[in-house]
Design a protein around this motif. Structure first.
Motif, PDB file in Angstrom:
ATOM      1  N   TYR A  87      47.972  61.412  52.190  1.00 37.50           N
ATOM      2  CA  TYR A  87      48.731  62.574  51.799  1.00 37.50           C
ATOM      3  C   TYR A  87      50.200  62.182  51.935  1.00 37.50           C
ATOM      4  O   TYR A  87      51.234  63.403  52.091  1.00 37.50           O
ATOM      5  N   LEU A  88      50.607  61.060  51.393  1.00 39.14           N
ATOM      6  CA  LEU A  88      52.113  60.736  51.171  1.00 39.14           C
ATOM      7  C   LEU A  88      52.672  61.241  49.990  1.00 39.14           C
ATOM      8  O   LEU A  88      53.788  61.230  49.752  1.00 39.14           O
ATOM      9  N   ARG A  89      51.832  61.454  48.874  1.00 38.33           N
ATOM     10  CA  ARG A  89      52.468  62.244  47.743  1.00 38.33           C
ATOM     11  C   ARG A  89      53.234  63.415  48.012  1.00 38.33           C
ATOM     12  O   ARG A  89      52.874  64.517  48.591  1.00 38.33           O
ATOM     13  N   THR A  90      54.406  63.423  47.359  1.00 31.02           N
ATOM     14  CA  THR A  90      55.495  64.507  47.657  1.00 31.02           C
ATOM     15  C   THR A  90      56.264  64.937  46.539  1.00 31.02           C
ATOM     16  O   THR A  90      56.018  64.080  45.796  1.00 31.02           O
ATOM     17  N   GLY A  91      57.061  65.731  46.600  1.00 31.93           N
ATOM     18  CA  GLY A  91      58.150  65.888  45.901  1.00 31.93           C
ATOM     19  C   GLY A  91      57.925  66.767  44.512  1.00 31.93           C
ATOM     20  O   GLY A  91      56.643  67.223  44.558  1.00 31.93           O
ATOM     21  N   ILE A  92      58.709  66.909  43.518  1.00 28.58           N
ATOM     22  CA  ILE A  92      58.688  67.601  42.411  1.00 28.58           C
ATOM     23  C   ILE A  92      57.336  67.126  41.417  1.00 28.58           C
ATOM     24  O   ILE A  92      56.774  68.189  40.802  1.00 28.58           O
ATOM     25  N   PRO A  93      57.320  65.989  41.125  1.00 29.33           N
ATOM     26  CA  PRO A  93      55.974  65.520  40.353  1.00 29.33           C
ATOM     27  C   PRO A  93      54.797  65.938  40.930  1.00 29.33           C
ATOM     28  O   PRO A  93      53.726  66.627  40.476  1.00 29.33           O
ATOM     29  N   PHE A  94      54.557  65.864  42.376  1.00 27.44           N
ATOM     30  CA  PHE A  94      53.382  66.237  43.071  1.00 27.44           C
ATOM     31  C   PHE A  94      53.264  67.821  43.101  1.00 27.44           C
ATOM     32  O   PHE A  94      52.060  68.199  42.679  1.00 27.44           O
ATOM     33  N   VAL A  95      54.189  68.722  43.213  1.00 26.60           N
ATOM     34  CA  VAL A  95      54.165  70.225  42.761  1.00 26.60           C
ATOM     35  C   VAL A  95      53.780  70.275  41.463  1.00 26.60           C
ATOM     36  O   VAL A  95      52.871  71.266  41.387  1.00 26.60           O
ATOM     37  N   ALA A 102      45.504  73.119  41.125  1.00 29.21           N
ATOM     38  CA  ALA A 102      45.295  73.762  42.333  1.00 29.21           C
ATOM     39  C   ALA A 102      46.144  75.186  42.397  1.00 29.21           C
ATOM     40  O   ALA A 102      46.280  75.766  43.602  1.00 29.21           O
ATOM     41  N   HIS A 103      46.573  75.536  41.234  1.00 27.06           N
ATOM     42  CA  HIS A 103      47.613  76.859  41.407  1.00 27.06           C
ATOM     43  C   HIS A 103      48.833  76.683  42.176  1.00 27.06           C
ATOM     44  O   HIS A 103      49.041  77.793  42.713  1.00 27.06           O
ATOM     45  N   GLY A 104      49.235  75.602  42.388  1.00 28.94           N
ATOM     46  CA  GLY A 104      50.258  75.476  43.237  1.00 28.94           C
ATOM     47  C   GLY A 104      50.015  75.474  44.756  1.00 28.94           C
ATOM     48  O   GLY A 104      51.070  75.401  45.626  1.00 28.94           O
ATOM     49  N   ILE A 105      48.765  75.503  45.237  1.00 30.05           N
ATOM     50  CA  ILE A 105      48.506  75.526  46.696  1.00 30.05           C
ATOM     51  C   ILE A 105      48.516  74.088  47.018  1.00 30.05           C
ATOM     52  O   ILE A 105      48.242  73.134  46.653  1.00 30.05           O
ATOM     53  N   ILE A 106      49.518  73.683  48.209  1.00 28.10           N
ATOM     54  CA  ILE A 106      49.957  72.513  48.509  1.00 28.10           C
ATOM     55  C   ILE A 106      49.133  72.219  49.750  1.00 28.10           C
ATOM     56  O   ILE A 106      49.190  72.862  50.784  1.00 28.10           O
ATOM     57  N   PRO A 107      48.451  70.949  49.966  1.00 30.69           N
ATOM     58  CA  PRO A 107      47.965  70.453  51.462  1.00 30.69           C
ATOM     59  C   PRO A 107      48.886  70.442  52.654  1.00 30.69           C
ATOM     60  O   PRO A 107      49.990  70.015  52.478  1.00 30.69           O
ATOM     61  N   PHE A 108      48.483  70.936  53.615  1.00 29.88           N
ATOM     62  CA  PHE A 108      49.545  71.102  54.865  1.00 29.88           C
ATOM     63  C   PHE A 108      50.003  69.650  55.206  1.00 29.88           C
ATOM     64  O   PHE A 108      51.087  69.507  55.697  1.00 29.88           O
ATOM     65  N   LYS A 109      48.962  68.658  55.248  1.00 23.13           N
ATOM     66  CA  LYS A 109      49.523  67.391  55.547  1.00 23.13           C
ATOM     67  C   LYS A 109      50.475  66.674  54.689  1.00 23.13           C
ATOM     68  O   LYS A 109      51.364  65.989  54.908  1.00 23.13           O
ATOM     69  N   ASN A 110      50.426  67.040  53.410  1.00 22.95           N
ATOM     70  CA  ASN A 110      51.493  66.587  52.417  1.00 22.95           C
ATOM     71  C   ASN A 110      52.744  66.967  52.726  1.00 22.95           C
ATOM     72  O   ASN A 110      53.826  66.559  52.415  1.00 22.95           O
ATOM     73  N   THR A 111      52.768  68.334  53.207  1.00 23.91           N
ATOM     74  CA  THR A 111      54.017  69.251  53.690  1.00 23.91           C
ATOM     75  C   THR A 111      54.713  68.608  54.792  1.00 23.91           C
ATOM     76  O   THR A 111      55.793  68.418  54.853  1.00 23.91           O
ATOM     77  N   LEU A 112      53.894  68.020  55.691  1.00 23.88           N
ATOM     78  CA  LEU A 112      54.531  67.497  57.103  1.00 23.88           C
ATOM     79  C   LEU A 112      54.909  65.997  56.745  1.00 23.88           C
ATOM     80  O   LEU A 112      56.044  66.046  57.200  1.00 23.88           O
ATOM     81  N   HIS A 136      59.163  71.143  46.998  1.00 26.68           N
ATOM     82  CA  HIS A 136      58.207  71.001  47.760  1.00 26.68           C
ATOM     83  C   HIS A 136      57.722  71.900  48.862  1.00 26.68           C
ATOM     84  O   HIS A 136      56.774  72.662  49.074  1.00 26.68           O
ATOM     85  N   LEU A 137      58.750  72.048  49.816  1.00 29.19           N
ATOM     86  CA  LEU A 137      58.803  72.887  50.813  1.00 29.19           C
ATOM     87  C   LEU A 137      58.688  74.574  50.623  1.00 29.19           C
ATOM     88  O   LEU A 137      57.789  75.240  51.063  1.00 29.19           O
TER      89      LEU A 137
END
Length: 574
Positions: A87-95, A102-112, A136-137
């Motif tokens: 769940y380490l993928r984050t940031g603008i590329p991941f979004v 996934a239509h912009g739905i972000i996994p909670f653990k990535n957000t943490l 991301h947030l």
């Protein structure tokens, strides 16, 4: 008059501006902005433990500057270990990737990981920015609201864009640039039904950050602009330098991503910390988002050699931090790099052309040109610098720098947006076929045929009789699952072969049974878009999908392939 949630969902399934999506944009924008403000305050509270002033790492002793990034990377790894390294993928590329898959739905653990990992990274002196976490947030917060309300996926994408705009606006207090960034970089399209709610969310984000953090911008020390027409030749030279440097920066950043992806995250982050610590030991001003580098660039008596060493340190710090996986954004560092480049170029040009008096204006031009060339976002870069500096007078000279830098970078150096290059390097999907791009803007709820007559285990004679008696009603046959372990019913859509019914020589009464067609229906959740219906039906190019609500056996409507074909050919919904 009370409007049911089902009616609201149907309104939101259409690609139209409505009060429902505008209200949700305001709510989602407010929640996203508050989360981003909390993120900003968290960084400041951590830095207050050991820094005299935010991002001022010159106040630390040499040894502290060396071990601070190492301590920070260990904390980031501990947080990642708690949530799971996947769940380490984050940031603008991941979004951007999640918007497509996934239509912009972000996994909670990535957000943490994004919140705490980026807060620690930014407080530890890594050369990363705040806008990546803000994107991301904001996306995670707003899309979560849409997901909880079970809104159609096309409206969840819109809410995701609204959250991003609110997050950027809350970070920089730049509502106009936030809107343009979303449309130019994230959505990559200008649609009125998206533009209006995104503007509302951006306004809300700016109002919230003004009320909590104040109304000032980071670059209001640019009080006056002294650039005139005789300086334009010098601006052209600066733009060429910026375009080439941006192409090299993107190329080597992506090269680090490609080479490091085969290694585990632990040695990658520790290497990034070691490089940051060594360079921070030697050049303290290169640490952090870029604010210190800009402050140094504004000092008039700085020697060219020091500026050049600061530029090299900032470039290396940013490339290795982001390339090796430190969570954070890229826009802040690109502004810092652009500012230093502008200061270096200005000093060089004044030596080559002694009559030139450029002042600090080249620093602003460098920020605009380098950001535009790296991100391939010229309009967002222009408006960001205009809003941050509160100087409308720089529009024309900034346009000259941005256009030339973008042309040199993209056309001559074959450079692309750093975000798409990162996605390609990580093999993350961010493109869809044009047909699916068009169909994903419409929810299945908006066009489904809901005048249904559902029969259970009907005989052919019963089916034919119902078809002859009802012309508008869609006849669906519900066959109970033959296997007691199978909990999904078999739904079939009954219709006559239209070509055979037009044959006047056929005896309708005698041959109706041979003309009866039963299409096996494919289930789709009520949140699905027409793009998902198209993918389900494209192989057979016939039949229909049925839409269900909560229970997969609860058929509430169907979307036929003929409806999709008519929309793609005629541009109309039937």
């Amino acid at each position: 008059m009370i409007i049911s949630i089902a009616t609201i969902r149907k309104h939101l399934a259409l690609p139209k501006t409505s009060w429902q999506i505008c209200l949700l944009a305001i709510v989602g924008g407010a929640a996203s902005a508050l989360l981003v403000v909390l993120f900003t305050l968290t960084i400041e509270e951590i830095q207050q433990l050991y820094l005299i002033k935010r991002d001022n790492y010159n106040s630390l002793d040499d040894v502290s500057r060396f071990h601070l990034p190492i301590i920070g990377s260990l904390i980031i790894l501990f947080i990642a270990w708690l949530t799971g390294y996947q769940y380490l993928r984050t940031g603008i590329p991941f979004v951007l990737h999640r918007l497509k898959v996934a239509h912009g739905i972000i996994p909670f653990k990535n957000t943490l990981n994004q919140f705490w990992g980026s807060a620690v990274a930014l407080a530890s002196g890594f050369s990363v920015g705040r806008e990546g976490p803000a994107v991301h947030l904001g996306a995670a917060c707003s899309s979560y609201i849409g997901s909880v309300l079970k809104l159609p996926h096309n409206s969840v994408r819109t809410l995701c864009a609204c959250g991003i705009a609110a997050g950027i606006s809350a970070t920089f207090n730049t509502p106009i640039a936030a809107v343009i960034f979303v449309m130019e970089v994230i959505m990559r399209e200008y649609k009125a039904h998206v533009f209006v709610p995104v503007m509302l969310a951006s306004i809300v984000g700016s109002l919230i950050t003004q009320n909590i953090l104040g109304t000032s911008h980071n670059f209001e020390y640019f009080r006056t602009i002294a650039l005139e027409q005789q300086h334009y030749f010098s601006l052209v030279l600066l733009a060429i330098i910026l375009g080439i440097l941006a192409a090299l920066f993107n190329k080597y950043l992506v090269l680090i991503v490609k080479r490091s992806v085969k290694y585990h995250i632990v040695p990658r982050l520790m290497l990034a910390a070691l490089i940051t610590g060594i360079l921070g030991y030697l050049v303290p001003a290169a640490m952090g988002t870029g604010t210190s580098a800009i402050d140094i660039s504004l000092t008039g008596n700085v020697q060219l050699g020091f500026l050049f060493s600061l530029l090299m340190a900032k470039l290396l710090m940013t490339m290795f931090a982001l390339g090796l996986g430190i969570p954070g954004g890229i826009i802040g560092p690109t502004m810092g790099i652009g500012a230093i480049t502008g200061a270096c170029a200005g000093a060089l040009i004044m030596q080559l052309l002694p009559g030139e008096q450029l002042g600090n204006d080249f620093i602003l031009m460098g920020m605009a040109g380098f950001m535009a060339a790296c991100l391939n976002a010229p309009l967002a870069a222009l408006l960001a610098v205009v809003e941050l500096s509160s100087q409308l007078e720089l529009v024309l000279p900034a346009m000259i720098v941005i256009t030339i830098a973008s042309i040199v970078s993209r056309q001559l150096c074959k450079n692309e947006s750093i975000f798409t290059m990162q996605l390609d390097a990580q093999n993350l999907l961010y493109r869809k076929p044009p047909i699916e791009e068009s169909l994903q803007n419409i929810g299945a709820l908006a066009v489904m045929k809901d005048n249904l007559l559902i029969l259970a285990q009907a005989s052919p004679r019963t089916i034919i009789g119902e078809l002859l008696n009802s012309h508008e009603t869609q006849l669906i046959i519900n066959q109970e699952p033959s296997n007691q372990h199978d909990k999904i019913n078999n739904f079939y859509w009954a219709q006559f072969d239209a070509d055979q019914l037009d044959d006047e020589n056929e005896d309708a009464d005698a041959n109706l049974a041979s003309k009866l067609i039963l299409h096996k229906l494919i289930p789709l959740n009520q949140q699905a878009t027409l793009a998902e219906a198209y993918v389900a039906l494209i192989d057979q190019r016939a039949g229909a999908v049925y839409i269900y609500h909560e229970d997969i056996n609860n058929c509430i409507g169907l979307v036929t392939f003929e409806q999709l074909r008519f929309y793609l050919l005629e541009g109309k919904l039937i």
